[in-house]
Design a protein around this motif. Structure first.
Motif, PDB file in Angstrom:
ATOM      1  N   GLU A   1       0.815  -1.249  -0.020  1.00  0.00           N
ATOM      2  CA  GLU A   1      -0.001   0.039  -0.109  1.00  0.00           C
ATOM      3  C   GLU A   1       1.038   1.284  -0.159  1.00  0.00           C
ATOM      4  O   GLU A   1       2.019   1.133   0.534  1.00  0.00           O
ATOM      5  CB  GLU A   1      -0.791   0.106   1.075  1.00  0.00           C
ATOM      6  CG  GLU A   1      -2.027  -1.086   1.360  1.00  0.00           C
ATOM      7  CD  GLU A   1      -2.744  -1.093   2.577  1.00  0.00           C
ATOM      8  OE1 GLU A   1      -2.608  -0.014   3.263  1.00  0.00           O
ATOM      9  OE2 GLU A   1      -3.610  -1.850   2.456  1.00  0.00           O
TER      10      GLU A   1
ATOM     11  N   THR B   1       1.303   5.475   0.760  1.00  0.00           N
ATOM     12  CA  THR B   1       1.065   6.653   1.538  1.00  0.00           C
ATOM     13  C   THR B   1       1.695   7.891   1.262  1.00  0.00           C
ATOM     14  O   THR B   1       3.014   7.533   0.921  1.00  0.00           O
ATOM     15  CB  THR B   1       0.675   6.456   3.145  1.00  0.00           C
ATOM     16  OG1 THR B   1       2.056   6.075   3.213  1.00  0.00           O
ATOM     17  CG2 THR B   1       0.029   5.277   3.265  1.00  0.00           C
TER      18      THR B   1
ATOM     19  N   GLU C   1      -3.137   8.690  -1.328  1.00  0.00           N
ATOM     20  CA  GLU C   1      -3.827   7.859  -0.520  1.00  0.00           C
ATOM     21  C   GLU C   1      -5.116   8.162  -0.226  1.00  0.00           C
ATOM     22  O   GLU C   1      -6.226   7.501  -0.925  1.00  0.00           O
ATOM     23  CB  GLU C   1      -3.299   7.192   0.864  1.00  0.00           C
ATOM     24  CG  GLU C   1      -4.358   6.398   1.721  1.00  0.00           C
ATOM     25  CD  GLU C   1      -3.816   5.981   2.947  1.00  0.00           C
ATOM     26  OE1 GLU C   1      -4.294   4.865   3.437  1.00  0.00           O
ATOM     27  OE2 GLU C   1      -3.111   6.887   3.566  1.00  0.00           O
ATOM     28  N   ASN C   2      -5.329   9.298   0.364  1.00  0.00           N
ATOM     29  CA  ASN C   2      -6.770   9.877   0.400  1.00  0.00           C
ATOM     30  C   ASN C   2      -7.306  10.552  -0.685  1.00  0.00           C
ATOM     31  O   ASN C   2      -8.726  10.380  -0.834  1.00  0.00           O
ATOM     32  CB  ASN C   2      -6.827  10.921   1.789  1.00  0.00           C
ATOM     33  CG  ASN C   2      -6.216  10.376   3.042  1.00  0.00           C
ATOM     34  OD1 ASN C   2      -6.524   9.108   3.198  1.00  0.00           O
ATOM     35  ND2 ASN C   2      -5.632  10.986   3.863  1.00  0.00           N
TER      36      ASN C   2
ATOM     37  N   ASP D   1      -6.649   7.463  -3.772  1.00  0.00           N
ATOM     38  CA  ASP D   1      -7.297   6.042  -3.510  1.00  0.00           C
ATOM     39  C   ASP D   1      -6.338   4.985  -4.280  1.00  0.00           C
ATOM     40  O   ASP D   1      -6.863   4.241  -4.884  1.00  0.00           O
ATOM     41  CB  ASP D   1      -8.666   5.927  -3.867  1.00  0.00           C
ATOM     42  CG  ASP D   1      -9.288   4.672  -3.408  1.00  0.00           C
ATOM     43  OD1 ASP D   1      -8.683   4.034  -2.175  1.00  0.00           O
ATOM     44  OD2 ASP D   1     -10.296   4.203  -3.724  1.00  0.00           O
TER      45      ASP D   1
ATOM     46  N   GLU E   1      -4.748   2.120  -4.576  1.00  0.00           N
ATOM     47  CA  GLU E   1      -4.693   0.678  -3.925  1.00  0.00           C
ATOM     48  C   GLU E   1      -4.782  -0.598  -4.435  1.00  0.00           C
ATOM     49  O   GLU E   1      -4.225  -1.615  -4.214  1.00  0.00           O
ATOM     50  CB  GLU E   1      -6.120   0.697  -2.900  1.00  0.00           C
ATOM     51  CG  GLU E   1      -7.518   0.843  -3.900  1.00  0.00           C
ATOM     52  CD  GLU E   1      -8.789   0.742  -2.893  1.00  0.00           C
ATOM     53  OE1 GLU E   1      -9.859   0.504  -3.850  1.00  0.00           O
ATOM     54  OE2 GLU E   1      -8.538   0.576  -2.126  1.00  0.00           O
TER      55      GLU E   1
ATOM     56  N   GLN F   1       0.799   1.036  -9.073  1.00  0.00           N
ATOM     57  CA  GLN F   1      -0.411   1.271  -8.441  1.00  0.00           C
ATOM     58  C   GLN F   1      -1.419   2.117  -8.957  1.00  0.00           C
ATOM     59  O   GLN F   1      -1.011   2.974  -9.744  1.00  0.00           O
ATOM     60  CB  GLN F   1      -0.051   2.029  -6.856  1.00  0.00           C
ATOM     61  CG  GLN F   1       1.034   1.508  -6.188  1.00  0.00           C
ATOM     62  CD  GLN F   1       0.367   0.482  -5.160  1.00  0.00           C
ATOM     63  OE1 GLN F   1      -0.851   0.438  -5.022  1.00  0.00           O
ATOM     64  NE2 GLN F   1       1.261  -0.241  -4.195  1.00  0.00           N
TER      65      GLN F   1
END
Length: 248
Positions: free
Chosen positions: A36, A38, A51-52, A55, A57, A87
């Motif tokens: 993952e 970040t 990440e936020n 997204d 993932e 990713q």
């Protein structure tokens, strides 16, 4: 960076006459890394949370490595390693900025892709080679990649944040073998920090060896804080991995 390279280089010079393999050795492995991501990406004055806001993932990360060891005391052993990180994600931007680079800001649907390729050439010495194993060396990492943020509709504008560099890094690996079991525990990593930029790539693992086959499972963590002109990536990529290899 100069202090780090001098320190590691001095250690290698002192260790070289004493540290070497007893016989020729050759090994290779392939691994899958479930990771993952970040952190943040920046282009000019625009910053986004990968990440936020994006997204990111879905992943498909692979690693392959090859090493060659020999009994010549002065010459280092050689290791090649390649890592491919991919990713992707789909999201609706919620950033506080009106725009991110050329892509419109809050409320816009985007598709994002992070592609990162790393090719490592490591020269190292075996400082310890028994039930406790210690390798020290230097790595040249050719790192290239980009983060692409693309609008899903409307003007379909695209933002690209890119990195491309060859980075010198210190290398260290330690492994402890449990006698008569084929089981061992270890960790290895590459690291550099200089003038605000840094790259750390470490993993810890358990290994089971039977005949020439080596099976590993562990956790890998990579942190990249790199700035090149208007582009900057400050991200962490981490997660479990499994690998299979052979050693002769």
């Amino acid at each position: 960076m100069r202090k780090l390279m001098v320190a590691v280089g001095s250690t290698l010079v002192l260790a070289a006459p004493l540290a070497h393999a007893d016989v020729l050795g050759l090994g290779a492995s392939v691994s899958y890394w479930k990771s993952e991501v970040t952190g943040q990406a920046a282009n000019k004055n625009s910053v986004i949370d990968v990440e936020n806001d994006l997204d990111l993932e879905r992943d498909s990360n692979a690693n392959a490595s090859l090493y060659f060891e020999h009994p010549v005391p002065v010459l280092p052993n050689v290791r090649l390693s390649y890592t491919s990180i991919q990713q992707s994600g789909q999201s609706e931007l919620s950033t506080n900025y009106d725009v991110f680079n050329d892509v419109a800001g809050s409320g816009v649907d985007v598709r994002s892709e992070l592609d990162l390729d790393e090719l490592d050439l490591t020269l190292y010495y075996e400082v310890l080679d028994n039930w406790a194993n210690l390798d020290l060396g230097l790595t040249a990492r050719d790192m290239s990649g980009e983060l692409v943020v693309r609008e899903s509709g409307g003007a379909q504008r695209v933002s690209r944040t890119e990195i491309d560099a060859v980075i010198p890094m210190g290398y260290a690996a330690v492994r402890f073998d449990l006698p008569m079991t084929g089981v061992s525990l270890g960790a290895e990593g590459n690291f550099i920090s200089y003038s605000g930029d840094s790259v750390h790539d470490v993993n810890a693992y358990g290994q089971y060896e039977i005949a020439a086959l080596q099976l590993r499972a562990g956790y890998r963590q990579m942190a990249i804080d790199y700035e090149d002109s208007d582009d900057r990536l400050d991200i962490e990529i981490g997660g479990p991995f499994v690998s299979a290899g052979v050693a002769f």
